[in-house]
Enzyme design. Sequence first.
Site, PDB file in Angstrom:
ATOM      1  N   ASN A 235       0.849  -1.194   0.000  1.00 36.12           N
ATOM      2  CA  ASN A 235       0.000   0.000   0.000  1.00 36.12           C
ATOM      3  C   ASN A 235       0.878   1.235   0.000  1.00 36.12           C
ATOM      4  O   ASN A 235       2.022   1.173   0.444  1.00 36.12           O
ATOM      5  CB  ASN A 235      -0.841   0.053   1.275  1.00 36.12           C
ATOM      6  CG  ASN A 235      -2.007  -0.902   1.243  1.00 36.12           C
ATOM      7  OD1 ASN A 235      -2.378  -1.405   0.198  1.00 36.12           O
ATOM      8  ND2 ASN A 235      -2.579  -1.146   2.398  1.00 36.12           N
ATOM      9  N   ASP A 304      -4.930  -5.488   2.399  1.00 38.63           N
ATOM     10  CA  ASP A 304      -6.147  -6.267   2.646  1.00 38.63           C
ATOM     11  C   ASP A 304      -5.990  -7.720   2.223  1.00 38.63           C
ATOM     12  O   ASP A 304      -6.598  -8.603   2.799  1.00 38.63           O
ATOM     13  CB  ASP A 304      -7.326  -5.628   1.896  1.00 38.63           C
ATOM     14  CG  ASP A 304      -7.765  -4.339   2.571  1.00 38.63           C
ATOM     15  OD1 ASP A 304      -7.765  -4.323   3.819  1.00 38.63           O
ATOM     16  OD2 ASP A 304      -8.065  -3.357   1.868  1.00 38.63           O
ATOM     17  N   LYS A 368     -16.714   2.772   9.390  1.00 41.88           N
ATOM     18  CA  LYS A 368     -15.548   1.952   9.758  1.00 41.88           C
ATOM     19  C   LYS A 368     -15.379   1.878  11.272  1.00 41.88           C
ATOM     20  O   LYS A 368     -15.017   0.847  11.816  1.00 41.88           O
ATOM     21  CB  LYS A 368     -14.292   2.543   9.106  1.00 41.88           C
ATOM     22  CG  LYS A 368     -13.158   1.574   9.024  1.00 41.88           C
ATOM     23  CD  LYS A 368     -12.127   1.979   7.995  1.00 41.88           C
ATOM     24  CE  LYS A 368     -12.599   1.700   6.582  1.00 41.88           C
ATOM     25  NZ  LYS A 368     -11.588   1.985   5.574  1.00 41.88           N
TER      26      LYS A 368
HETATM   27  O1  C5P Z   1     -10.502  -1.624   6.571  1.00 45.27           O
HETATM   28  P1  C5P Z   1      -9.429  -0.610   6.466  1.00 45.27           P
HETATM   29  O2  C5P Z   1      -8.137  -1.172   5.941  1.00 45.27           O
HETATM   30  O3  C5P Z   1      -9.782   0.629   5.726  1.00 45.27           O
HETATM   31  O4  C5P Z   1      -9.219  -0.162   7.973  1.00 45.27           O
HETATM   32  C1  C5P Z   1      -8.225   0.697   8.339  1.00 45.27           C
HETATM   33  C2  C5P Z   1      -7.862   0.508   9.802  1.00 45.27           C
HETATM   34  O5  C5P Z   1      -7.806  -0.878  10.126  1.00 45.27           O
HETATM   35  C3  C5P Z   1      -6.489   1.039  10.092  1.00 45.27           C
HETATM   36  O6  C5P Z   1      -6.470   1.427  11.433  1.00 45.27           O
HETATM   37  C4  C5P Z   1      -5.609  -0.181   9.839  1.00 45.27           C
HETATM   38  O7  C5P Z   1      -4.382  -0.062  10.531  1.00 45.27           O
HETATM   39  C5  C5P Z   1      -6.467  -1.309  10.354  1.00 45.27           C
HETATM   40  N1  C5P Z   1      -6.304  -2.599   9.648  1.00 45.27           N
HETATM   41  C6  C5P Z   1      -5.771  -3.684  10.305  1.00 45.27           C
HETATM   42  N2  C5P Z   1      -5.662  -4.895   9.662  1.00 45.27           N
HETATM   43  C7  C5P Z   1      -6.068  -5.038   8.402  1.00 45.27           C
HETATM   44  C8  C5P Z   1      -6.628  -3.947   7.713  1.00 45.27           C
HETATM   45  C9  C5P Z   1      -6.718  -2.737   8.370  1.00 45.27           C
HETATM   46  O8  C5P Z   1      -5.377  -3.547  11.473  1.00 45.27           O
HETATM   47  N3  C5P Z   1      -5.949  -6.215   7.817  1.00 45.27           N
END
Ligand code: C5P
Length: 431
Positions: A235, A304, A368
Site C-alpha cells: 500500500n 487487505d 468503519k
Molecule cells: O478496513 P481498512 O483497511 O480501511 O481499515 C483501516 C484501519 O484498520 C487502520 O487502522 C488499519 O491499521 C487497520 N487494519 C488492520 N488490519 C487489516 C486492515 C486494516 O489492522 N488487515
Amino acid sequence: MQSTREMENEIIKVSRSATLPNMNDLHGKRIVLGLTGGIACYKAAELCRSLVKVGAKVQVVMTESAAQFITPVTMQALSGQPVFTSQWDAREGNNMAHINLSRDADAILIAPASADFMAKLIHGKADELLSLMCLARPIQTVPLIVAPAMNREMWAHPATQRNVAQLKADGAHVLNVGQGDQACGETGDGRMLEAEEIVDELLSFWTPKVLQGQHVLITAGPTYEAIDPVRGITNLSSGKMGFAIAKAAYHAGAKVSLIAGPVSLSTPRGIQRVDVLSAMQMRDAVHLAVQSATIFISAAAVADWRPDHAANYKIKKDGSGDTPELSFVENPDILAAVARSTRAQSGELFCVGFAAESHDLLAQATAKRVRKDVPLLVGNIGPSTFGQDDNALLLVDAEGAKEMPRDTKTHLAQDLVKEIASRIGKNHSRN
Ligand code: C5P
C-alpha cells in the site's frame, strides 16, 4: 450543522490551500545557551542553529575555556545576538549581566557541560559569568538543563557521577550522554548528545505528560505481501504519521512500542521498534506486544489481501504474453481482532483506528468505526497526504466528528495525543 458533503469539501479545500506553519515547535522560547570548555563546543554551533530554526530565541553565554574551542564570533553569527563572555561586560546598563540574562529566560541550557563546570554548579561557585548566572537564576521559574560532555573515564568517575546525582537533587535536568568514538580516540559513554537529540529533549521537556503511565502500541507504514522473491503488493504509506504519533506519545510521557512495516524512517529516540514486512508478521508482533499496552493506535496501512501462495523462485516471463495466475486470500483484520479482545471491550485497552479514504470521508470513517468496534477512528484523505509532511484529520467517535485542519504531521500527532489522553479513563460508548 454541516452536511457530510460540505464537511468533506471543506477538509479537501483546506487540505489543498492552507499554508503550513513553520516547524517552529520552540517558537517564542528564550533559551540561554551556555558553553563550557570541551571539544563538544563544535556541536554547540549546530545546536544553536537548530534551536533558532525551531523558533527559539537564543542568547549565548560562553566561559573563557569554551572560547578556546569555538569563537564568540561564530556563536553570534548563528544566534543573531551578541555573545556574553564576562561578568564585567559594560554593555549592560547596570553591569549585572548575570541577573539580566537569567530573568528573561525560559531555560538555561548548558551544552556542552564539562566535568569541571558541573562540579562548580553543585558547590554554588560563581567566579565567572556563566556559573554566576546559573546561581543567580530564579530556581522556581528558570529550569537548568545540562548536557554533559567528556571523556568516558571522566564520565564514569565516581566524583562526576556524584556531581550528576547532586545536580539532579538540586533540581537540574541532566540529559543522558551519548555513546561512541570520542575526540581523544577512546570509545565509550560521555559524548554530548547530537544537536537534533538535544532539541528533541527540549521539546519533550516542555510537553505536558498527559500520557504518563500509559503504554502505547502503534503500528505504522505499509505491509508488503510477497508474490515471489522479487515482487509483491503493498500500500502507499510512508509511515510518517504513525512515527509522528509515536514521538508525540513518548514526549507526552508514555512508554511507546512501534511496529513498523517497510519504511525508510529512523527510529525516534526512546521508542522500542519492531520491524515487520507482511500483515501476518504485523499481526503476530501486535498480539505479542498488545498484552501489556493500554492504548493501541493502528496507523498502519495493512494490505487487505496477500497472494495465497508466494513462489519460491522468481516467476519468469516465457515470451508467450501469458500472465501469471494470481489468487489472493484476505489478511486478518489486526485492529478488529484487538478491539474485540476482552481487555479492549472492558476499557483496559483504548483502541484507535485509522481510515485512509479517497472520498466520502465522514461516511466511510463513521461506518468503519462501528465496523471495527473502536471508540475513536481517525480519517484522512489518503491521496492528499501520502508521503507528505502534512495532513488533515477527521476524528470520529460516538459523539460525532471533529476536524483537525491541515497542519504538519508533527503538530497533528501532538493534538491527537491530547485528544486520546482526554478520552482515556472515560467510559467510552462504542455505539
Ligand atoms: O478496513 P481498512 O483497511 O480501511 O481499515 C483501516 C484501519 O484498520 C487502520 O487502522 C488499519 O491499521 C487497520 N487494519 C488492520 N488490519 C487489516 C486492515 C486494516 O489492522 N488487515
